[in-house]
Scaffold this active site. Structure first.
Site, PDB file in Angstrom:
ATOM      1  N   SER A 138      77.055  67.591  57.210  1.00 36.37           N
ATOM      2  CA  SER A 138      75.862  68.175  56.509  1.00 36.37           C
ATOM      3  C   SER A 138      76.627  69.604  55.901  1.00 36.37           C
ATOM      4  CB  SER A 138      74.832  68.318  57.351  1.00 36.37           C
ATOM      5  OG  SER A 138      73.708  69.104  56.596  1.00 36.37           O
ATOM      6  N   TYR A 151      70.351  71.584  65.258  1.00 37.64           N
ATOM      7  CA  TYR A 151      70.756  70.480  64.111  1.00 37.64           C
ATOM      8  C   TYR A 151      72.180  70.919  63.556  1.00 37.64           C
ATOM      9  CZ  TYR A 151      71.034  67.734  59.717  1.00 37.64           C
ATOM     10  OH  TYR A 151      71.335  66.831  58.952  1.00 37.64           O
TER      11      TYR A 151
HETATM   12  P1  NDP Z   1      66.902  58.792  56.934  1.00 37.34           P
HETATM   13  O1  NDP Z   1      65.956  59.452  58.001  1.00 37.34           O
HETATM   14  O2  NDP Z   1      66.553  58.395  56.013  1.00 37.34           O
HETATM   15  O3  NDP Z   1      68.034  58.070  57.691  1.00 37.34           O
HETATM   16  C1  NDP Z   1      68.152  58.236  59.267  1.00 37.34           C
HETATM   17  C2  NDP Z   1      68.796  56.826  59.685  1.00 37.34           C
HETATM   18  O4  NDP Z   1      69.215  57.133  61.080  1.00 37.34           O
HETATM   19  C3  NDP Z   1      67.792  55.905  59.873  1.00 37.34           C
HETATM   20  O5  NDP Z   1      68.344  54.700  59.299  1.00 37.34           O
HETATM   21  C4  NDP Z   1      67.688  55.487  61.025  1.00 37.34           C
HETATM   22  O6  NDP Z   1      67.229  54.280  61.649  1.00 37.34           O
HETATM   23  C5  NDP Z   1      68.918  55.962  61.832  1.00 37.34           C
HETATM   24  N1  NDP Z   1      68.594  56.484  63.408  1.00 37.34           N
HETATM   25  C6  NDP Z   1      67.756  57.715  63.756  1.00 37.34           C
HETATM   26  N2  NDP Z   1      67.930  57.884  65.103  1.00 37.34           N
HETATM   27  C7  NDP Z   1      68.797  56.253  65.149  1.00 37.34           C
HETATM   28  C8  NDP Z   1      69.095  55.962  66.632  1.00 37.34           C
HETATM   29  N3  NDP Z   1      68.822  56.646  67.799  1.00 37.34           N
HETATM   30  N4  NDP Z   1      69.933  54.967  66.652  1.00 37.34           N
HETATM   31  C9  NDP Z   1      70.114  54.369  65.522  1.00 37.34           C
HETATM   32  N5  NDP Z   1      69.830  54.720  64.279  1.00 37.34           N
HETATM   33  C10 NDP Z   1      69.171  55.735  64.418  1.00 37.34           C
HETATM   34  O7  NDP Z   1      67.799  60.237  56.598  1.00 37.34           O
HETATM   35  P2  NDP Z   1      69.230  60.423  55.727  1.00 37.34           P
HETATM   36  O8  NDP Z   1      69.729  59.187  55.161  1.00 37.34           O
HETATM   37  O9  NDP Z   1      69.096  61.608  55.021  1.00 37.34           O
HETATM   38  O10 NDP Z   1      69.945  60.798  57.048  1.00 37.34           O
HETATM   39  C11 NDP Z   1      71.461  60.048  57.195  1.00 37.34           C
HETATM   40  C12 NDP Z   1      72.502  60.992  57.735  1.00 37.34           C
HETATM   41  O11 NDP Z   1      72.846  62.037  56.575  1.00 37.34           O
HETATM   42  C13 NDP Z   1      72.049  61.849  58.899  1.00 37.34           C
HETATM   43  O12 NDP Z   1      73.197  62.093  59.770  1.00 37.34           O
HETATM   44  C14 NDP Z   1      71.651  63.237  58.228  1.00 37.34           C
HETATM   45  O13 NDP Z   1      72.030  64.423  59.175  1.00 37.34           O
HETATM   46  C15 NDP Z   1      72.616  63.263  57.268  1.00 37.34           C
HETATM   47  N6  NDP Z   1      72.416  64.252  56.109  1.00 37.34           N
HETATM   48  C16 NDP Z   1      71.152  64.177  55.421  1.00 37.34           C
HETATM   49  C17 NDP Z   1      70.684  65.035  54.590  1.00 37.34           C
HETATM   50  C18 NDP Z   1      69.666  65.069  53.701  1.00 37.34           C
HETATM   51  O14 NDP Z   1      69.164  66.104  53.057  1.00 37.34           O
HETATM   52  N7  NDP Z   1      68.838  63.943  53.751  1.00 37.34           N
HETATM   53  C19 NDP Z   1      71.661  66.450  54.222  1.00 37.34           C
HETATM   54  C20 NDP Z   1      72.789  66.305  55.053  1.00 37.34           C
HETATM   55  C21 NDP Z   1      73.121  65.379  55.845  1.00 37.34           C
HETATM   56  P3  NDP Z   1      66.181  53.889  62.506  1.00 37.34           P
HETATM   57  O15 NDP Z   1      64.980  54.762  62.522  1.00 37.34           O
HETATM   58  O16 NDP Z   1      65.675  52.669  62.120  1.00 37.34           O
HETATM   59  O17 NDP Z   1      66.700  53.755  64.002  1.00 37.34           O
END
Ligand code: NDP
Length: 242
Positions: A138, A151
């Site tokens: 990020s 975070y």
């Molecule tokens: P979402 O919340 O849409 O996606 C997060 C994903 O992580 C979901 O598919 C969720 O699936 C999965 N997840 C969470 N906890 C677990 C777990 N314990 N085991 C397995 N899977 C898990 O957010 P984003 O797409 O935005 O996030 C994706 C990545 O991008 C993250 O690492 C985030 O930090 C990073 N990011 C996002 C930014 C933003 O502005 N959106 C900016 C910079 C980085 P489920 O709940 O089904 O398990």
């Protein structure tokens, strides 16, 4: 695109946001995809939509046994992983306080330890034949601001660990760090501190890029010829200050 023929990509956090978009983008480039997340209904539906041998791997990245079982399935059903996208993450922002202590533990366990564990579990598969590791960090892996400390700590951790791994694994496995700014996903909706959630959501509503735009960049990095490694990409909405 090149590099993708017959290759398999495992994407963690593939049930929404950047992970789901990356799965679609890589499938469009010819990858077989394995979709890992906890919400089985979402990844089942996405695997059915994508087709072409896509499989759903219901698993929690904090559960090593579940990751080992997932890796065994990828080996047996898809011949092993060539690409691992460590994308699963949570962003539980709030002012630093004991009230948030379970959020802190969860972020370290999912964002940092989850990625580390998924990587050690899939590493032999990645090394076998030239692999790629994509770590989703990020902007918060390069900066820090009030109320995002833990975070940011997980993402700074991902950055340091990625650079170390890059050196250890070259040239067999290319390591690419992706550092997005604000992306329009459900990420802020899980923030437990209500005031922070509203404030963060307002920022997301003003300027955010689409998860598909991040996915395109991941697909581009993966499509480079094997002798070229794009190690780090920082990308934000053009109007994002920090
Ligand atoms: P979402 O919340 O849409 O996606 C997060 C994903 O992580 C979901 O598919 C969720 O699936 C999965 N997840 C969470 N906890 C677990 C777990 N314990 N085991 C397995 N899977 C898990 O957010 P984003 O797409 O935005 O996030 C994706 C990545 O991008 C993250 O690492 C985030 O930090 C990073 N990011 C996002 C930014 C933003 O502005 N959106 C900016 C910079 C980085 P489920 O709940 O089904 O398990």
């Amino acid at each position: 695109m090149n590099n993708s023929t017959g290759r398999t990509a495992v994407i963690t956090g593939a049930s929404s946001g950047i992970g789901a978009a990356t799965a679609r983008a890589l499938a469009a480039d010819g990858y077989r995809v394995a979709l890992l997340a906890r919400r089985a209904d979402r990844i089942d539906a996405l695997a059915a939509e994508i087709g072409n041998g896509a499989i759903a791997l219901p698993a929690d990245v904090t559960d090593r046994d579940a990751l080992v079982a997932a890796a065994d399935r990828v080996q047996a059903e898809l011949g092993g992983a060539d690409v691992l996208v460590n994308n699963a993450g949570i962003m539980l922002l709030a002012p630093f306080s004991s009230a948030q202590r379970s959020d802190y533990r969860a972020m370290v366990e999912v964002n940092l330890l989850g990625a580390i564990t998924a990587t050690e579990v899939f590493l032999d598969q990645l090394k076998d034949g030239g692999g790629d590791l994509i770590n989703i960090s990020s902007v918060a892996g390069r900066t820090a601001r009030a109320s995002n400390g833990v975070y940011a700590a997980t993402k700074w951790g991902i950055n340091g660990w990625s650079e170390s791994l890059r050196q250890e694994l070259l040239p067999d496995v290319r390591v690419t760090l992706i550092e997005p700014g604000v992306v329009d996903t459900e990420l802020p909706s899980h923030i437990t501190d209500e005031e922070t959630r509203k404030a963060v959501q307002q920022g997301y509503d003003v300027a955010a890029v689409k998860p598909e735009e991040i996915a395109e960049v991941i697909a581009f990095a993966l499509a480079r010829p094997r002798h070229l490694a794009i190690n780090e990409i920082l990308l934000r909405p053009a109007s994002q200050l920090g």
